[in-house]
Motif scaffolding. Structure first.
Motif, mmCIF file in Angstrom:
data_model
loop_
_atom_site.group_PDB
_atom_site.id
_atom_site.type_symbol
_atom_site.label_atom_id
_atom_site.label_comp_id
_atom_site.label_asym_id
_atom_site.label_seq_id
_atom_site.Cartn_x
_atom_site.Cartn_y
_atom_site.Cartn_z
ATOM 1 N N ALA A 111 2.952 -24.276 -20.993
ATOM 2 C CA ALA A 111 3.804 -23.156 -21.393
ATOM 3 C C ALA A 111 2.990 -21.941 -21.817
ATOM 4 O O ALA A 111 3.548 -20.966 -22.327
ATOM 5 N N VAL A 112 1.673 -22.000 -21.587
ATOM 6 C CA VAL A 112 0.748 -20.982 -22.096
ATOM 7 C C VAL A 112 0.021 -20.327 -20.929
ATOM 8 O O VAL A 112 -0.225 -20.953 -19.894
ATOM 9 N N ALA A 113 -0.348 -19.056 -21.109
ATOM 10 C CA ALA A 113 -1.085 -18.307 -20.087
ATOM 11 C C ALA A 113 -2.124 -17.424 -20.763
ATOM 12 O O ALA A 113 -1.985 -17.081 -21.945
ATOM 13 N N PRO A 114 -3.165 -17.045 -20.037
ATOM 14 C CA PRO A 114 -4.108 -16.078 -20.601
ATOM 15 C C PRO A 114 -3.397 -14.785 -20.959
ATOM 16 O O PRO A 114 -2.513 -14.320 -20.224
ATOM 17 N N ALA A 115 -3.745 -14.203 -22.090
ATOM 18 C CA ALA A 115 -3.134 -12.940 -22.504
ATOM 19 C C ALA A 115 -3.518 -11.836 -21.525
ATOM 20 O O ALA A 115 -4.591 -11.878 -20.917
ATOM 21 N N PRO A 116 -2.647 -10.839 -21.332
ATOM 22 C CA PRO A 116 -2.990 -9.737 -20.422
ATOM 23 C C PRO A 116 -4.214 -8.974 -20.924
ATOM 24 O O PRO A 116 -4.247 -8.531 -22.073
ATOM 25 N N ALA A 117 -5.198 -8.831 -20.064
ATOM 26 C CA ALA A 117 -6.455 -8.187 -20.439
ATOM 27 C C ALA A 117 -6.213 -6.736 -20.847
ATOM 28 O O ALA A 117 -5.475 -6.001 -20.189
ATOM 29 N N GLY A 118 -6.823 -6.366 -21.973
ATOM 30 C CA GLY A 118 -6.741 -4.986 -22.420
ATOM 31 C C GLY A 118 -5.453 -4.607 -23.113
ATOM 32 O O GLY A 118 -5.254 -3.439 -23.441
ATOM 33 N N ILE A 119 -4.575 -5.591 -23.348
ATOM 34 C CA ILE A 119 -3.281 -5.313 -23.985
ATOM 35 C C ILE A 119 -3.298 -5.840 -25.409
ATOM 36 O O ILE A 119 -3.681 -6.985 -25.668
ATOM 37 N N ASP A 120 -2.858 -5.026 -26.353
ATOM 38 C CA ASP A 120 -2.757 -5.438 -27.742
ATOM 39 C C ASP A 120 -1.795 -6.617 -27.864
ATOM 40 O O ASP A 120 -0.756 -6.640 -27.195
ATOM 41 N N PRO A 121 -2.110 -7.611 -28.720
ATOM 42 C CA PRO A 121 -1.209 -8.768 -28.834
ATOM 43 C C PRO A 121 0.195 -8.416 -29.300
ATOM 44 O O PRO A 121 1.147 -9.129 -28.963
ATOM 45 N N VAL A 122 0.353 -7.338 -30.048
ATOM 46 C CA VAL A 122 1.698 -6.925 -30.462
ATOM 47 C C VAL A 122 2.544 -6.602 -29.239
ATOM 48 O O VAL A 122 3.706 -6.995 -29.135
ATOM 49 N N ALA A 123 1.966 -5.880 -28.288
ATOM 50 C CA ALA A 123 2.678 -5.576 -27.046
ATOM 51 C C ALA A 123 2.788 -6.806 -26.162
ATOM 52 O O ALA A 123 3.836 -7.054 -25.545
ATOM 53 N N ALA A 124 1.728 -7.606 -26.095
ATOM 54 C CA ALA A 124 1.727 -8.794 -25.233
ATOM 55 C C ALA A 124 2.806 -9.792 -25.640
ATOM 56 O O ALA A 124 3.361 -10.503 -24.795
ATOM 57 N N ALA A 125 3.145 -9.830 -26.917
ATOM 58 C CA ALA A 125 4.159 -10.775 -27.393
ATOM 59 C C ALA A 125 5.540 -10.489 -26.834
ATOM 60 O O ALA A 125 6.411 -11.365 -26.835
ATOM 61 N N THR A 126 5.760 -9.281 -26.329
ATOM 62 C CA THR A 126 7.077 -8.929 -25.792
ATOM 63 C C THR A 126 7.294 -9.449 -24.373
ATOM 64 O O THR A 126 8.390 -9.322 -23.831
#
Length: 308
Positions: A111-126
């Motif tokens: 259920a997990v994926a690498p976070a989008p490169a260069g994106i702040d985690p606050v934005a990535a959480a959306t």
């Protein structure tokens, strides 16, 4: 560690921040230190007791939160992720004893994926819940390049991603939203726009004679949106089972499933700038009840994000 739970059902005020044990990952799982999580309709529905008595939500205490962006702290056996990896993920089981509104969470690695490169985690959480819902709805519709798609609620969380993903697939998108949202949804890739001031089906058929090939009903309009579909078209119901089938229209209820492979693809699209990650406001986890009340008041464009 701190986590948000519901011990009695009701409005936003029932959300409590409590101390719970740090979860331990088993084989095929990872423990993530949460950097950011979001407020979604399903969270308020869970707190209100919508799923109570179904056997899905445990009696006595319900966990809250689906979206997560953070860093892997511990990985169980057979997992490709390693401590320190930035990731995003989706908790999609209401029966899980702990939700994403917490300082740490254990998820299946699938259920997990690498976070989008260069994106702040606050934005990535959306990204996880809303983008996966949009993607799975589009897959269920199975439209072909050049066909027409109506997206209701096109300025919302699911709807915005649906417009962008549909445009990337070469679909001709009709976006239905508030009149002040036209510039935004056209920026997402919509070819046509129908404001709420028009009768939906009439507005759609005026722009697409005969009706659209499919509808992704993110705003849950039901029959009002179904009437915009041509005979033999397709209809994806994002919430519920949708309207009854008639005129040969194929009704597809969408049931969100955590999918790390699909989420990886969405993460790459976001990193490349093809998906718009919108944050309305950021609040600390300790103000979860305030965030839920703000969400319930409506009028937001983008997600409310909680930061532990």
């Amino acid at each position: 560690m701190r986590a948000v739970v519901v011990e009695e059902f009701g409005g936003p005020e029932v959300l409590k921040v409590v101390d719970v044990p740090v979860p331990v990952p088993g084989p095929g799982q990872v423990r993530i230190r949460v950097s950011a999580t979001t407020v979604n309709p399903v969270d308020l529905a869970t707190a209100a007791g919508l799923f109570a008595g179904t056997g899905v939500v445990p009696a006595g205490r319900a966990a809250i939160g689906w979206d997560v962006a953070g860093v892997v702290e511990e990985a169980g056996a057979g997992v490709a992720f390693a401590p320190g990896d930035p990731v995003i993920g989706l908790r999609a089981r209401l029966a899980d004893p702990q939700g994403a509104w917490a300082e740490q969470i254990v998820l299946d690695a699938a259920a997990v994926a690498p976070a989008p490169a260069g994106i702040d985690p606050v934005a990535a959480a959306t990204l996880p819940l809303n983008a996966l819902t949009a993607l799975q709805a589009l897959d269920a519709l199975n439209l072909k390049t050049g066909q027409t798609l109506l997206v209701t609620g096109a300025a919302g969380g699911v709807g915005g991603f649906a417009v962008e993903l549909a445009a990337l697939r070469g679909l001709r998108v009709v976006a239905a939203a508030g009149e002040h949202d036209e510039e935004a949804v056209r920026g997402f890739g919509a070819e046509f726009f129908v404001p709420r001031t028009e009768i939906l089906a009439e507005g759609v058929r005026k722009r697409v004679p005969g009706g659209v090939d499919g509808v992704l009903d993110a705003a849950v309009l039901g029959y009002a949106a179904l009437d915009a579909v041509r005979d033999g078209g397709a209809f994806a119901a994002v919430i519920g089972n949708g309207p009854d089938n008639y005129r040969g229209i194929r009704i597809q209820p969408v049931r969100i499933a955590a999918d790390g492979t699909a989420l990886t693809g969405l993460s790459r699209l976001a990193a490349a700038g093809h998906l718009t990650l919108r944050v309305a406001e950021t609040l600390p986890l300790a103000e979860a009840a305030k965030a839920a009340a703000r969400f319930a008041a409506g009028g937001l464009r983008g997600r409310l994000v909680l930061v532990p």
